[in-house]
Design an enzyme around this catalytic site. Structure first.
Site, short mmCIF file in Angstrom:
data_model
loop_
_atom_site.label_atom_id
_atom_site.label_comp_id
_atom_site.label_asym_id
_atom_site.label_seq_id
_atom_site.Cartn_x
_atom_site.Cartn_y
_atom_site.Cartn_z
N LYS A 20 0.83 -1.19 -0.08
CA LYS A 20 0.11 0.07 -0.04
C LYS A 20 0.95 1.28 0.15
CE LYS A 20 -2.11 -0.82 3.76
NZ LYS A 20 -1.70 -2.29 4.49
N ARG A 95 -9.40 1.03 9.24
CA ARG A 95 -8.94 -0.38 9.61
C ARG A 95 -9.99 -1.07 10.29
NH1 ARG A 95 -3.20 0.37 8.72
NH2 ARG A 95 -1.85 -1.55 9.24
N ARG A 134 11.72 -6.38 4.87
CA ARG A 134 11.81 -4.84 5.15
C ARG A 134 12.10 -4.59 6.61
NH1 ARG A 134 5.86 -2.00 4.91
NH2 ARG A 134 5.63 -2.79 6.96
N ARG A 140 11.71 -0.78 11.99
CA ARG A 140 10.24 -0.82 12.54
C ARG A 140 10.29 -1.97 13.36
NH1 ARG A 140 5.45 -0.06 8.37
NH2 ARG A 140 4.29 -1.12 9.83
N ARG A 152 -0.07 -9.20 13.25
CA ARG A 152 -0.64 -8.09 12.40
C ARG A 152 -1.48 -8.58 11.41
NH1 ARG A 152 4.68 -5.60 10.91
NH2 ARG A 152 3.56 -4.42 9.33
P1 ADP Z 1 1.31 -2.30 7.90
O1 ADP Z 1 2.42 -2.26 7.28
O2 ADP Z 1 1.15 -3.44 8.91
O3 ADP Z 1 -0.09 -2.01 7.05
P2 ADP Z 1 1.09 0.52 9.06
O4 ADP Z 1 2.40 1.26 8.85
O5 ADP Z 1 -0.07 1.15 8.06
O6 ADP Z 1 1.52 -1.09 9.04
O7 ADP Z 1 0.71 0.82 10.42
C1 ADP Z 1 1.41 0.30 11.66
C2 ADP Z 1 0.72 0.33 12.91
O8 ADP Z 1 0.24 1.47 13.17
C3 ADP Z 1 -0.48 -0.73 12.98
O9 ADP Z 1 -0.03 -2.20 13.22
C4 ADP Z 1 -1.21 -0.09 13.96
O10 ADP Z 1 -0.68 -0.30 15.43
C5 ADP Z 1 -1.15 1.40 13.80
N1 ADP Z 1 -2.07 1.81 12.76
C6 ADP Z 1 -2.04 2.32 11.46
N2 ADP Z 1 -3.15 2.72 11.11
C7 ADP Z 1 -4.04 2.47 11.93
C8 ADP Z 1 -5.50 2.49 11.96
N3 ADP Z 1 -5.91 3.04 10.92
N4 ADP Z 1 -6.47 2.06 13.24
C9 ADP Z 1 -5.34 1.69 14.15
N5 ADP Z 1 -4.12 1.77 14.28
C10 ADP Z 1 -3.37 1.98 13.23
#
Ligand code: ADP
Length: 197
Positions: A20, A95, A134, A140, A152
């Site tokens: 994404k 989400r 990654r 991270r 996740r």
């Molecule tokens: P991923 O690569 O897992 O899709 P993101 O970079 O989008 O991860 O998000 C990392 C973390 O930030 C998530 O695991 C969550 O803890 C938090 N997070 C991001 N977006 C949301 C959301 N819309 N609602 C709740 N938590 C979120």
């Protein structure tokens, strides 16, 4: 932006590691949209050790979702700070169903709506491989540990995948294969978005 032109609101959807972020950044440039990644916003707050970042950290490190209230407030603030753009491409939001409902109400108040949710399809094994890879360079904490990655993916299946259905019921969800060359996936997404906007 002319008054008669409605702002575009696109959601780029998919499990962690589906690409994404990479694709949203490319689409932001191509279509002159503003990319908003809630994950990036949280990481920014975390990096600056703000009260919001401190609240988010414990959830993020375990691979859990940050509570809706915090996430929704942060998203609204970001959009209000940038309300002079042609449109938004959201990456990582909404989400949960509660986030969908809050987002729809917020857009409705602005006289807008979600135009489309585009879901990137990638199988679980590929996701784990990509995220561990990654994790070697991203710094991270949530990418470095296979148990957190699996968590996740589970959270995605249980709490986030209903978001696809929510917009599908409104006739707005579409799927795109998320495996292949980055450029090929970008082309597929671009064709789709050209038809939407
Ligand atoms: P991923 O690569 O897992 O899709 P993101 O970079 O989008 O991860 O998000 C990392 C973390 O930030 C998530 O695991 C969550 O803890 C938090 N997070 C991001 N977006 C949301 C959301 N819309 N609602 C709740 N938590 C979120």
């Amino acid at each position: 932006m002319k008054d008669s032109q409605k702002r575009v609101n696109l959601i780029l959807f998919g499990p962690p590691g589906s690409g994404k972020g990479t694709q949203a950044k490319m689409l932001e440039k191509k279509f002159d949209l503003l990319q908003i990644s809630t994950g990036d916003l949280f990481r920014y707050e975390l990096g600056n050790n703000t009260p919001l970042g401190q609240k988010a950290r414990s959830y993020m490190d375990k691979g859990h979702l940050v509570p809706d209230e915090i996430t929704i407030a942060m998203l609204k603030r970001k959009m209000d700070q940038h309300n002079d753009v042609v449109g938004y491409i959201l990456d990582g939001f909404p989400r949960t169903i509660a986030q969908c409902e809050a987002f729809d109400r917020f857009l409705d108040d602005r006289g807008e709506a979600v135009n489309s949710l585009i879901s990137l399809i990638v199988d679980d094994n590929e996701l784990v491989t990509r995220l561990l890879e990654r994790g070697k360079t991203s710094g991270r904490a949530d990418d470095a540990n296979e148990a957190v990655i699996k968590n996740r993916i589970d959270v995605y299946k249980n709490e986030t995948s209903p978001v696809y259905e929510y917009y599908n019921n409104k006739g707005l969800s579409v799927e795109i294969p998320g495996v292949g060359k980055i450029e090929e996936i970008h082309t597929r997404l671009s064709e789709m978005i050209t038809n939407i906007i």
